[in-house]
Scaffold this active site. Structure first.
Site, PDB file in Angstrom:
ATOM      1  N   ARG A 127     -10.297 -11.499   1.782  1.00  0.00           N
ATOM      2  CA  ARG A 127     -11.172 -12.521   1.199  1.00  0.00           C
ATOM      3  C   ARG A 127     -10.521 -13.899   1.219  1.00  0.00           C
ATOM      4  O   ARG A 127     -11.218 -14.909   1.238  1.00  0.00           O
ATOM      5  CB  ARG A 127     -11.596 -12.085  -0.214  1.00  0.00           C
ATOM      6  CG  ARG A 127     -10.459 -11.938  -1.169  1.00  0.00           C
ATOM      7  CD  ARG A 127     -10.847 -11.110  -2.399  1.00  0.00           C
ATOM      8  NE  ARG A 127     -10.885  -9.666  -2.097  1.00  0.00           N
ATOM      9  CZ  ARG A 127     -11.147  -8.731  -2.992  1.00  0.00           C
ATOM     10  NH1 ARG A 127     -11.426  -9.052  -4.227  1.00  0.00           N
ATOM     11  NH2 ARG A 127     -11.152  -7.447  -2.645  1.00  0.00           N
ATOM     12  N   LYS A 130       0.839  -1.198   0.000  1.00  0.00           N
ATOM     13  CA  LYS A 130       0.000   0.000   0.000  1.00  0.00           C
ATOM     14  C   LYS A 130       0.873   1.247   0.000  1.00  0.00           C
ATOM     15  O   LYS A 130       2.017   1.195   0.458  1.00  0.00           O
ATOM     16  CB  LYS A 130      -0.860   0.020   1.274  1.00  0.00           C
ATOM     17  CG  LYS A 130      -2.001  -0.974   1.300  1.00  0.00           C
ATOM     18  CD  LYS A 130      -2.797  -0.814   2.595  1.00  0.00           C
ATOM     19  CE  LYS A 130      -3.909  -1.832   2.660  1.00  0.00           C
ATOM     20  NZ  LYS A 130      -4.959  -1.642   1.652  1.00  0.00           N
TER      21      LYS A 130
END
Ligand code: BES
Ligand code: MN
Ligand code: ZN
Length: 508
Positions: A362, A288
Site C-alpha cells: 500500500r 514474515k
C-alpha cells in the site's frame, strides 16, 4: 520463448482426413448420446468406451486407432459437461492441453464443427469460443522450465519444444472467418498472459525492479507503445516517499515504470492501470515466518498483469489510451531498512505511520495512485495488487477481492470477471472501517489491526484516490499464484490480464 508459441491453423477437412498427433472430439453430455456412437463407428473405433465416458467438463479419454479409418494417430474424447457455460468450455480446453503436454504430443487438432451449436447454447459468439479455446490451450500447456539446467542458456536450446506446437481447428467453411478472428485474438491474450506468468515465476534473484522495467521497455519497443523508466534519482526528486521507504532496506534500487499506449485516432477513454511490483516480500523488519516465504517472489503479480494488459491493448489496437504504472522494489530487512513506528511522507504529502513494514504494498501503491491521478487525469484508475493474506482467507485462491468507489465500474469489472473466468467479488469500503487505520502521530497508519484486513488495506489506498470518483482496487493475493498441490501446475497464473482485456474491450 519460442517453445510456447503455438501455431494455429484452420482446416476444413473431413474428420477421417485430419492428420495430427491427437484429434480431439468434444462432446457435451447431451450431444454424446446423439452423435458419439456414429462418429466413433465412422472412424473405426470401438463404441464400448461410451459406457464409461460421461462427458464431464474436462474429462478426457484417449483412444488409439492407427491403421483404421482415420489419419490421426490418436483421438481424444473431450467432455464439455452440459455444454452450457463458457467456464466448462474453458475447463475442457485447459484439460485437453495439459493432457497433450503430459503425453508430449505437439500437434493437436480440435474438431470445432459443433462450435456454432455450442455458441447458441452458451449465449456466446463462435469467435469468443475460439478465443477461449486458444487461451485455454495456452494455459493448459504452460510449464515454467527455463531455470532447469540445460535451459538456462537460451541459445543452447535442446530443440525439444515443450507445449503444443500446432493447434489445428477443424471448422465449417462458413465459420472459418469468425473462428480465425477469435483464435487470433485469443492468441494475443494468451501470449500476454504467458509473459505475465513467466515474470511472476522468476524468483527474486532473477527479477529485480530494474528487470521489470527492462521487460516493459522490451515489450514497448516490440509492440509499439512508449515506456518511461524513472530511476532512483528521479524517484527521490519527485519525493515518492512510499516507494523509497520500502526500498530503504534493499541492496537494489527501485524503479517506477510508466507504460503508455495511445491508439491511432481519438481515444474513447483514458485508463490508468497500477500494478504492485514487489519483486520479493520478506516483510522487512516485520519479517514474515519462513514457511512458504519463497512464494513471495510472486508479490509483483499486479505489475506483471498490468504489463501484460498494456501489451495486449497495444497488440489488439484498442481505441483507448491505456497507461500502466509500476512501482517496483523488493522489501528487505537490513540496518537501513524502514522500521515499525517510522513516519514517512508519501508523494501526495500525506504522512503515514508504519505500523508494520510488511504492509509495504500500500505504501508503494499510494505514490503510484497519486502520480497516475495527477499527471494523467485518467477517466478511470484500476490497481491490481497481491495486497493481503486476509483476502485469501476471505475468498480463497480462485477469486480476487474487488473494491470500488463507483458502483457502475464495480459492476463492469464483476461482469468482465464472469465473462473472462477470472472471478472477482466485491467487498465494502464503508467509513466504519476508517477507525482502524487512524494514527495518533501521522495522517494515517498503514495497518488496521485484526479483522477486515483486505478492507482496511483498500481504505488506506482510498485516501490517495482522494476526489477521483472512478477507482477500483483488485486484491489478487489468492488467484495470482497457486501453491503447490498434488500434481497440478502451480505458480504464477497471470490473473488479471484476461479480466482487464475483457473490460477494455467492453469500453472499446
Ligand atoms: N504480499 C503480502 C500479501 C500476500 C500474502 C500476498 C500472502 C499473497 C499471499 C502483503 O505485502 C502483506 O504482507 N500483507 C500483510 C498485511 C498486514 C501486515 C497488515 C498481510 O496480509 O499479512
Ligand atoms: Mn508484505
Ligand atoms: Zn507484499
Amino acid at each position: 520463448m519460442a517453445s510456447n508459441d503455438m501455431k494455429i491453423s484452420i482446416i476444413e477437412k473431413s474428420l477421417d482426413q485430419v492428420s495430427a498427433d491427437l484429434l480431439v472430439l468434444p462432446f457435451s453430455s447431451s450431444s454424446l448420446k446423439k452423435e458419439a456412437e456414429d462418429v466413433l463407428v465412422a472412424l473405426g473405433f470401438d463404441v464400448q468406451v461410451l459406457k464409461d465416458f460421461k462427458a464431464d467438463a474436462g474429462e478426457v479419454v484417449i483412444l488409439y486407432g492407427e491403421g483404421k479409418q482415420n489419419k490421426a494417430s490418436r483421438i481424444a474424447l473431450l467432455g464439455l459437461g452440459e455444454g452450457k457455460t463458457l467456464d466448462d468450455w474453458r475447463k475442457a480446453s485447459v484439460s485437453i492441453a495439459s493432457k497433450a503436454v503430459e503425453m508430449k504430443l505437439e500437434q493437436v487438432a480440435v474438431d470445432c464443427f459443433g462450435i456454432e451449436a455450442l455458441a447458441a447454447q452458451t449465449g456466446q459468439t463462435t469467435a469468443t469460443l475460439a478465443a477461449a479455446l486458444v487461451e485455454g490451450c495456452s494455459v493448459g500447456s504452460y510449464r515454467f522450465d527455463r531455470l532447469k539446467s540445460g535451459k538456462l542458456d537460451k541459445k543452447k536450446s535442446d530443440g525439444k519444444s515443450k507445449g503444443i506446437a500446432e493447434l489445428l481447428l477443424r471448422v465449417d467453411a462458413e465459420l472459418s472467418e469468425d473462428v480465425e478472428k477469435g483464435a487470433a485474438e485469443g492468441k494475443i491474450v494468451a501470449s500476454c498472459q504467458k509473459m505475465a506468468r513467466d515474470l511472476v515465476n522468476l524468483p527474486g534473484n532473477y527479477l529485480q525492479a530494474d528487470d521489470i522495467s527492462k521487460a516493459a521497455v522490451e515489450s514497448g519497443k516490440k509492440h509499439g507503445y512508449d515506456v518511461t523508466v524513472l530511476h532512483k534519482k528521479q524517484i527521490e526528486s519527485l519525493g515518492m516517499g512510499g516507494l523509497l521507504a520500502v526500498n530503504q532496506g534493499s541492496f537494489y534500487p527501485p524503479t517506477f515504470t510508466v507504460l503508455d499506449y495511445k491508439p491511432e485516432g481519438k481515444a474513447k477513454l483514458v485508463v490508468a492501470l497500477v500494478g504492485k511490483g514487489v519483486t520479493f516480500d520478506s516483510g522487512g523488519i516485520s519479517l514474515k515466518p519462513s514457511e512458504n516465504m519463497g512464494e513471495m517472489k510472486s508479490d509483483m503479480s499486479g505489475a506483471a498483469s498490468v504489463l501484460g494488459t498494456v501489451e495486449a491493448a497495444s497488440r489488439l489496437g484498442l481505441p483507448l489510451h491505456v497507461i500502466g504504472f509500476i512501482p517496483a522494489t523488493d522489501n528487505m530487512p537490513s540496518g537501513t531498512a524502514l522500521k515499525p513506528g517510522d513516519v514517512i511522507t508519501t508523494y501526495s504529502g500525506i504522512t503515514v505511520e508504519v505500523g508494520n513494514t510488511d504492509a509495504e504494498g500500500r505504501l508503494i501503491l499510494a505514490d503510484a495512485l497519486t502520480y497516475a491521478k495527477e499527471k494523467y487525469k485518467p477517466d478511470v484508475i484500476i490497481d491490481l495488487a497481491t495486497l493481503t493474506g486476509a483476502c485469501i482467507v476471505a475468498l480463497g485462491y480462485p477469486v480476487a477481492g474487488l473494491f470500488s468507489n463507483n458502483d457502475k465500474l464495480a459492476d463492469e469489472i464483476f461482469q468482465a470477471g464472469q465473462q473472462s473466468g477470472e472471478k472477482v467479488w466485491r467487498m465494502p469500503l464503508w467509513d466504519v472501517y476508517d477507525e482502524q487505520i487512524k494514527s495518533d502521530v501521522a495522517d494515517v497508519n498503514n495497518t488496521g489491526g485484526r479483522g477486515a484486513g483486505s478492507i482496511t488495506a483498500a481504505k488506506f489506498l482510498e485516501k490517495f484516490i482522494d476526489s477521483h470518483k472512478n477507482w477500483a482496487h483488485i486484491d489478487i493475493a489468492g488467484p495470482s499464484f497457486l501453491p503447490k498441490a498434488g500434481g497440478k501446475v502451480s505458480g504464477g497464473t497471470g490473473f488479471g490480464v484476461s479480466l482487464l482485456v475483457e473490460l477494455l474491450k467492453k469500453w472499446s
